[in-house]
Design a protein around this motif. Structure first.
Motif, PDB file in Angstrom:
ATOM      1  N   ILE A   1      11.116  -0.022 -10.396  1.00 27.86           N
ATOM      2  CA  ILE A   1      12.452   0.248 -10.049  1.00 27.86           C
ATOM      3  C   ILE A   1      12.911   1.406  -9.247  1.00 27.86           C
ATOM      4  N   GLN A   2      11.926   2.436  -9.650  1.00 24.88           N
ATOM      5  CA  GLN A   2      12.388   3.846  -8.714  1.00 24.88           C
ATOM      6  C   GLN A   2      11.777   3.648  -7.087  1.00 24.88           C
ATOM      7  N   HIS A   3      10.821   2.935  -7.026  1.00 26.16           N
ATOM      8  CA  HIS A   3      10.777   2.546  -5.626  1.00 26.16           C
ATOM      9  C   HIS A   3      11.657   1.586  -4.991  1.00 26.16           C
ATOM     10  N   LEU A   4      12.115   0.612  -5.758  1.00 26.47           N
ATOM     11  CA  LEU A   4      13.089  -0.506  -5.153  1.00 26.47           C
ATOM     12  C   LEU A   4      14.217  -0.001  -4.885  1.00 26.47           C
TER      13      LEU A   4
ATOM     14  N   ALA B   1       5.950  -8.057   1.951  1.00 25.39           N
ATOM     15  CA  ALA B   1       5.128  -7.432   0.772  1.00 25.39           C
ATOM     16  C   ALA B   1       3.921  -8.148   1.005  1.00 25.39           C
ATOM     17  N   ILE B   2       2.720  -7.094   0.755  1.00 24.68           N
ATOM     18  CA  ILE B   2       1.338  -7.572   0.703  1.00 24.68           C
ATOM     19  C   ILE B   2       0.886  -7.150  -0.535  1.00 24.68           C
ATOM     20  N   ASN B   3       0.340  -8.078  -1.476  1.00 22.12           N
ATOM     21  CA  ASN B   3      -0.090  -7.634  -2.575  1.00 22.12           C
ATOM     22  C   ASN B   3      -1.122  -8.873  -3.239  1.00 22.12           C
TER      23      ASN B   3
ATOM     24  N   ARG C   1       5.234   6.874  -4.613  1.00 21.31           N
ATOM     25  CA  ARG C   1       5.080   8.202  -5.215  1.00 21.31           C
ATOM     26  C   ARG C   1       3.519   8.617  -5.678  1.00 21.31           C
ATOM     27  N   PRO C   2       2.786   7.242  -6.230  1.00 19.67           N
ATOM     28  CA  PRO C   2       1.504   7.779  -6.511  1.00 19.67           C
ATOM     29  C   PRO C   2       0.599   8.267  -5.271  1.00 19.67           C
ATOM     30  N   VAL C   3       0.910   7.548  -4.170  1.00 18.13           N
ATOM     31  CA  VAL C   3       0.076   7.936  -3.026  1.00 18.13           C
ATOM     32  C   VAL C   3       0.557   9.285  -2.478  1.00 18.13           C
TER      33      VAL C   3
ATOM     34  N   ARG D   1       7.357  11.528   3.308  1.00 19.43           N
ATOM     35  CA  ARG D   1       6.981  10.092   3.455  1.00 19.43           C
ATOM     36  C   ARG D   1       7.421   9.002   2.401  1.00 19.43           C
ATOM     37  N   GLN D   2       7.703   9.879   1.100  1.00 16.89           N
ATOM     38  CA  GLN D   2       7.948   9.191  -0.095  1.00 16.89           C
ATOM     39  C   GLN D   2       9.263   8.418  -0.083  1.00 16.89           C
ATOM     40  N   VAL D   3       9.198   7.134  -0.573  1.00 21.27           N
ATOM     41  CA  VAL D   3      10.424   6.212  -0.548  1.00 21.27           C
ATOM     42  C   VAL D   3      10.897   6.028  -2.107  1.00 21.27           C
TER      43      VAL D   3
ATOM     44  N   GLY E   1       0.952   1.672  -0.757  1.00 20.27           N
ATOM     45  CA  GLY E   1       1.154   1.907  -2.207  1.00 20.27           C
ATOM     46  C   GLY E   1      -0.209   2.282  -2.780  1.00 20.27           C
ATOM     47  N   ARG E   2      -0.443   2.394  -4.120  1.00 22.17           N
ATOM     48  CA  ARG E   2      -1.667   2.692  -4.760  1.00 22.17           C
ATOM     49  C   ARG E   2      -2.648   1.563  -4.295  1.00 22.17           C
ATOM     50  N   GLY E   3      -1.927   0.285  -3.867  1.00 16.39           N
ATOM     51  CA  GLY E   3      -3.031  -0.765  -3.852  1.00 16.39           C
ATOM     52  C   GLY E   3      -4.184  -0.483  -2.604  1.00 16.39           C
ATOM     53  N   VAL E   4      -3.803   0.574  -1.601  1.00 20.14           N
ATOM     54  CA  VAL E   4      -4.408   0.600  -0.581  1.00 20.14           C
ATOM     55  C   VAL E   4      -5.908   1.398  -0.980  1.00 20.14           C
TER      56      VAL E   4
ATOM     57  N   GLY F   1       0.455  -3.051  -0.986  1.00 17.50           N
ATOM     58  CA  GLY F   1       0.032  -2.632  -1.954  1.00 17.50           C
ATOM     59  C   GLY F   1       0.771  -1.677  -3.015  1.00 17.50           C
ATOM     60  N   ILE F   2       2.407  -2.185  -3.052  1.00 17.81           N
ATOM     61  CA  ILE F   2       3.123  -1.531  -3.818  1.00 17.81           C
ATOM     62  C   ILE F   2       3.628  -2.448  -5.114  1.00 17.81           C
ATOM     63  N   SER F   3       3.608  -2.294  -6.210  1.00 17.39           N
ATOM     64  CA  SER F   3       3.999  -3.128  -7.112  1.00 17.39           C
ATOM     65  C   SER F   3       5.742  -3.371  -7.407  1.00 17.39           C
ATOM     66  N   GLY F   4       6.470  -2.436  -6.775  1.00 17.21           N
ATOM     67  CA  GLY F   4       7.886  -2.610  -6.843  1.00 17.21           C
ATOM     68  C   GLY F   4       8.347  -2.009  -8.115  1.00 17.21           C
TER      69      GLY F   4
HETATM   70  C1  LIG Z   1      11.717   9.642 -12.956  1.00 19.25           C
HETATM   71  C2  LIG Z   1      10.919   8.784 -12.036  1.00 19.25           C
HETATM   72  C3  LIG Z   1      10.805   8.771 -10.728  1.00 19.25           C
HETATM   73  C4  LIG Z   1      10.031   8.248  -9.813  1.00 19.25           C
HETATM   74  N1  LIG Z   1      10.275   7.970  -8.550  1.00 19.25           N
HETATM   75  C5  LIG Z   1       9.573   7.396  -7.501  1.00 19.25           C
HETATM   76  C6  LIG Z   1       9.865   7.351  -6.211  1.00 19.25           C
HETATM   77  O1  LIG Z   1      10.610   8.033  -5.686  1.00 19.25           O
HETATM   78  N2  LIG Z   1       9.163   6.486  -5.423  1.00 19.25           N
HETATM   79  C7  LIG Z   1       7.969   5.745  -6.018  1.00 19.25           C
HETATM   80  O2  LIG Z   1       7.400   4.939  -5.253  1.00 19.25           O
HETATM   81  N3  LIG Z   1       7.953   5.784  -7.160  1.00 19.25           N
HETATM   82  C8  LIG Z   1       8.563   6.422  -8.110  1.00 19.25           C
HETATM   83  N4  LIG Z   1       8.058   6.692  -9.678  1.00 19.25           N
HETATM   84  C9  LIG Z   1       7.021   5.990  -9.947  1.00 19.25           C
HETATM   85  C10 LIG Z   1       7.055   4.432 -10.229  1.00 19.25           C
HETATM   86  O3  LIG Z   1       7.597   4.285 -11.674  1.00 19.25           O
HETATM   87  C11 LIG Z   1       5.859   3.710  -9.856  1.00 19.25           C
HETATM   88  O4  LIG Z   1       4.935   4.529 -10.794  1.00 19.25           O
HETATM   89  C12 LIG Z   1       5.289   3.694  -8.597  1.00 19.25           C
HETATM   90  O5  LIG Z   1       6.232   3.275  -7.656  1.00 19.25           O
HETATM   91  C13 LIG Z   1       4.286   2.870  -8.415  1.00 19.25           C
HETATM   92  O6  LIG Z   1       3.633   2.872  -7.187  1.00 19.25           O
HETATM   93  P1  LIG Z   1       2.692   1.767  -6.454  1.00 19.25           P
HETATM   94  O7  LIG Z   1       3.452   0.383  -6.563  1.00 19.25           O
HETATM   95  O8  LIG Z   1       2.247   2.377  -5.368  1.00 19.25           O
HETATM   96  O9  LIG Z   1       1.468   1.657  -7.836  1.00 19.25           O
HETATM   97  P2  LIG Z   1       1.000   0.593  -8.798  1.00 19.25           P
HETATM   98  O10 LIG Z   1       2.277   0.477  -9.697  1.00 19.25           O
HETATM   99  O11 LIG Z   1      -0.184   1.076  -9.231  1.00 19.25           O
HETATM  100  O12 LIG Z   1       0.920  -0.736  -7.885  1.00 19.25           O
HETATM  101  C14 LIG Z   1      -0.426  -0.814  -6.942  1.00 19.25           C
HETATM  102  C15 LIG Z   1      -0.019  -2.242  -6.624  1.00 19.25           C
HETATM  103  O13 LIG Z   1      -0.826  -2.609  -5.638  1.00 19.25           O
HETATM  104  C16 LIG Z   1      -1.411  -3.943  -5.881  1.00 19.25           C
HETATM  105  N5  LIG Z   1      -2.725  -4.015  -5.229  1.00 19.25           N
HETATM  106  C17 LIG Z   1      -3.863  -3.431  -5.866  1.00 19.25           C
HETATM  107  N6  LIG Z   1      -5.018  -3.692  -5.043  1.00 19.25           N
HETATM  108  C18 LIG Z   1      -4.676  -4.350  -3.877  1.00 19.25           C
HETATM  109  C19 LIG Z   1      -5.216  -4.627  -2.799  1.00 19.25           C
HETATM  110  N7  LIG Z   1      -6.375  -4.394  -2.376  1.00 19.25           N
HETATM  111  N8  LIG Z   1      -4.402  -5.022  -1.783  1.00 19.25           N
HETATM  112  C20 LIG Z   1      -3.102  -5.499  -1.918  1.00 19.25           C
HETATM  113  N9  LIG Z   1      -2.279  -5.136  -3.103  1.00 19.25           N
HETATM  114  C21 LIG Z   1      -3.151  -4.395  -3.928  1.00 19.25           C
HETATM  115  C22 LIG Z   1      -1.363  -4.022  -7.288  1.00 19.25           C
HETATM  116  O14 LIG Z   1      -1.394  -5.682  -7.623  1.00 19.25           O
HETATM  117  C23 LIG Z   1      -0.051  -3.498  -7.613  1.00 19.25           C
HETATM  118  O15 LIG Z   1       1.141  -4.235  -7.570  1.00 19.25           O
HETATM  119  C24 LIG Z   1       9.157   7.247 -10.286  1.00 19.25           C
HETATM  120  C25 LIG Z   1       9.056   7.303 -11.684  1.00 19.25           C
HETATM  121  C26 LIG Z   1       9.911   8.056 -12.563  1.00 19.25           C
HETATM  122  C27 LIG Z   1       9.431   7.930 -13.870  1.00 19.25           C
END
Ligand SMILES: Cc1cc2nc3c(=O)[nH]c(=O)nc-3n(C[C@H](O)[C@H](O)[C@H](O)COP(=O)(O)OP(=O)(O)OC[C@H]3O[C@@H](n4cnc5c(N)ncnc54)[C@H](O)[C@@H]3O)c2cc1C
Lengths: 303, 256
Positions: free
Chosen positions: A255-258, A269-271, A220-222, A232-234, A193-196, A250-253
């Motif tokens: 709803i669209q990921h869940l 989960a590691i966060n 997705r952000p990755v 690779r996108q889940v 996740g973006r947390g990487v 490093g994935i927040s969780g």
């Molecule tokens: C219509 C629509 C469709 C979407 N489809 C998808 C989809 O298919 N898949 C998807 O994944 N998303 C999708 N999204 C996006 C989704 O809403 C989130 O924005 C996305 O899942 C967030 O990705 P993330 O958890 O990697 O990043 P973030 O939400 O930014 O979370 C990053 C996490 O990393 C943690 N973190 C930070 N630094 C560290 C560290 N050093 N070590 C450990 N943890 C750390 C943080 O605490 C945080 O919980 C969609 C959104 C919309 C509106």
């Protein structure tokens, strides 16, 4: 309450989400009728009145026209509540209908409360209960939040006639190209996740996946940032997976990921954030920096 | 060409949220604020368009208290020409309909050819404001854009549907585009551009000058979700955590 449920249809097929709308209306014990732009051989199995607009004329995407048709159906049904799925179709149409009806819109309902409706806020870290201050209301339901109704019966169809209106031109669908990996078949998935933090660190996640004998995935952000390819996108706009072990790094969780991984048998989960919503579906949440934890776990597994 | 981009400032989602005394919103002190992620794609697209079309003028607008000027300054440093703050100390009490009404009242006689918004905000996620603004102005709304092109007074957008499907759609300007994640790669403001942004115009308009509408949605309460999950939480030294995790995986899964 009298509800008009706006069913979903795409590329020649009725979508299963239509039954979630019916499930919602049944849970509310509301009287309901349906609206659908579809072909006649794709009608939902339900004992209810259905206003049908022929898809050959109304087309699958034409929000200005679909709005008019929904308003007409709502009027005929005497509906005070119009319900959509919170989907690419629903969030595009619902505000148009709400404005035309001078109605409040309640977006992404996850639960019915005694006094109103429950919605997620702040990436599902909080929940908001709201209600309409208007006589009519437009509601969108989070996909998957309500049990789909049983499929039985046949609708009483009333066809709507169509007068052409369009603001936008539909040029066609495009399907994302199938990638190299089919994550749907993987037994172990380790996702970045973006947390990487940075692109180089995705390799760390790949290494852990390899040490566990699995595939790596990504949020997705990755993928959007180009750190990992789209195959690779889940998630809702990526792949749906159900491995024996899913490791969310490093994935927040959101709803669209869940939605893409909650059927996994075991979720680790590691966060760094103990409150991250991934905790809702995880079996184990390790509160740690992924940049330290992943290489340490990989080394131990390899050693 | 006259372009408007509408942005919202939201708290960092990694914050620890506390429910405010009102019981209907969160405590705003102690939060780090940033531009709503979706809106960063909207700003970037607007800036790119401005550079493609000669003589284009780009306004960025945000509703909220004084802190939103930080978000506006970043947008100016990314390349917007002027900023407008519709000053509102109680923006969080407004519903999507009121926010859209204020924006539409501002945009009404300004003849914007294109308006960009994010597809939703990260804190509320209602996904209504963009479409409502377009409907109020009587112009087409092209939502959930993951690709954007402009030529000869018409916009072509790829909208994202579910499961990897996209739809190509087209409309003539004036039009509104709501931006989805991944539409482009938002730029980081450079130091010279941050300096330049300090000299750009920042207009303040009290929101009451533009907004005459009552809210249509009532918030009854804000609360933490009832804990559904039963995740076992592990904290401590990384080496210990690794051993614990290996133990758990051996015991509870068949993968090791
Ligand atoms: C219509 C629509 C469709 C979407 N489809 C998808 C989809 O298919 N898949 C998807 O994944 N998303 C999708 N999204 C996006 C989704 O809403 C989130 O924005 C996305 O899942 C967030 O990705 P993330 O958890 O990697 O990043 P973030 O939400 O930014 O979370 C990053 C996490 O990393 C943690 N973190 C930070 N630094 C560290 C560290 N050093 N070590 C450990 N943890 C750390 C943080 O605490 C945080 O919980 C969609 C959104 C919309 C509106």
């Amino acid at each position: 309450m009298k509800a008009l449920l706006v069913g979903e249809y795409r590329e020649g097929k009725l979508l299963e989400t239509t039954y979630e709308l019916i499930g919602f209306a049944q849970q509310l014990k509301a009287e309901f009728e349906l609206f659908l732009v579809a072909s006649e051989d794709q009608l939902p199995q339900v004992e209810a009145k259905l206003y049908l607009a022929d898809v050959n004329e109304a087309k699958e995407y034409n929000p200005a026209l679909h709005k008019q048709l929904i308003l007409e159906a709502a009027e005929k049904a005497g509906a005070d509540t119009i319900v959509f799925i919170h989907s690419s179709n629903g969030w595009d149409l619902a505000p148009r209908v709400a404005l035309a009806l001078s109605a409040a819109q309640i977006s992404e309902v996850v639960e019915i409360k005694e006094d109103g409706y429950l919605l997620p806020a702040c990436n599902a870290k909080l929940r908001r209960t709201v209600k309409a201050a208007t006589g009519k209301q437009v509601i969108t339901l989070q996909a998957g939040a309500f049990m789909p109704a049983e499929q039985s019966g046949a609708p009483q169809v009333e066809k709507l006639s169509i007068t052409a209106t369009a603001q936008t031109e539909f040029l066609g669908y495009e399907q994302a190209e199938a990638g190299e990996v089919d994550l749907g078949k993987a037994e172990i998935i380790v996702s970045a996740g973006r947390g990487v933090g940075k692109p180089e660190n995705v390799a760390m996640i790949e290494a852990l996946a390899k040490a566990l004998g699995g595939e790596y995935g990504a949020s997705r952000p990755v993928v959007d940032a180009g750190w990992a390819p789209h195959d690779r996108q889940v998630g809702t706009t990526g792949q749906t997976v159900s491995p024996k072990l899913y490791v969310a790094c490093g994935i927040s969780g959101a709803i669209q990921h869940l939605a893409g991984m909650k059927k996994s048998e075991f979720v680790l989960a590691i966060n760094t954030d103990k409150d991250a919503p991934i905790g809702e579906v995880a079996d184990v949440l390790v509160v740690a920096d992924i940049k330290q934890f992943a290489p340490a776990l990989t080394a131990k597994l390899e050693g | 060409m006259n372009i408007l981009v509408c942005i919202k400032q939201v708290p960092d989602m990694e914050s620890r949220f506390k429910v405010a005394a009102s019981g209907t919103w969160f405590e705003e002190s102690d939060l780090a604020w940033r531009i709503n992620e979706y809106d960063e794609f909207a700003i970037e697209q607007a800036v790119q368009l401005k550079t493609e079309v000669s003589g284009a003028d780009l306004t960025v607008l945000s509703i909220g208290p004084a802190r939103v000027k930080e978000a506006l300054k970043k947008a100016l440093a990314m390349g917007c020409d002027r900023a407008v703050n519709l000053v509102d100390e109680a923006a969080h009490e407004k519903d999507s309909f009121q926010i859209a009404s204020a924006i539409a009242a501002f945009a009404k006689e300004k003849n914007f050819d294109l308006i960009f918004t994010g597809m939703q905000s990260q804190d509320r996620g209602s996904g209504q404001v963009g479409v409502l603004v377009a409907e109020m102005l009587g112009i087409p709304a092209l939502t959930t854009a993951v690709e954007f092109a402009y030529a000869d007074n018409s916009v072509t957008v790829r909208r994202e549907l579910e499961g990897g499907l996209r739809a190509a759609i087209k409309a003539s300007t004036p039009a509104l585009v709501s931006c989805q994640l991944g539409l482009n790669t938002p730029r980081y403001p450079t130091l010279p551009n941050i300096m330049k942004a300090k000299r750009k115009e920042m207009l303040e308009i009290p929101v009451a000058d533009l907004l005459k509408e009552e809210a249509r949605l009532t918030t009854l309460s804000l609360a933490y979700p009832e804990k559904k999950g039963s995740a076992q939480i592990l904290e401590g030294d990384v080496a210990d955590l690794v051993d614990q995790v290996i133990g758990i995986l051996k015991e509870k899964t068949a993968v090791l």
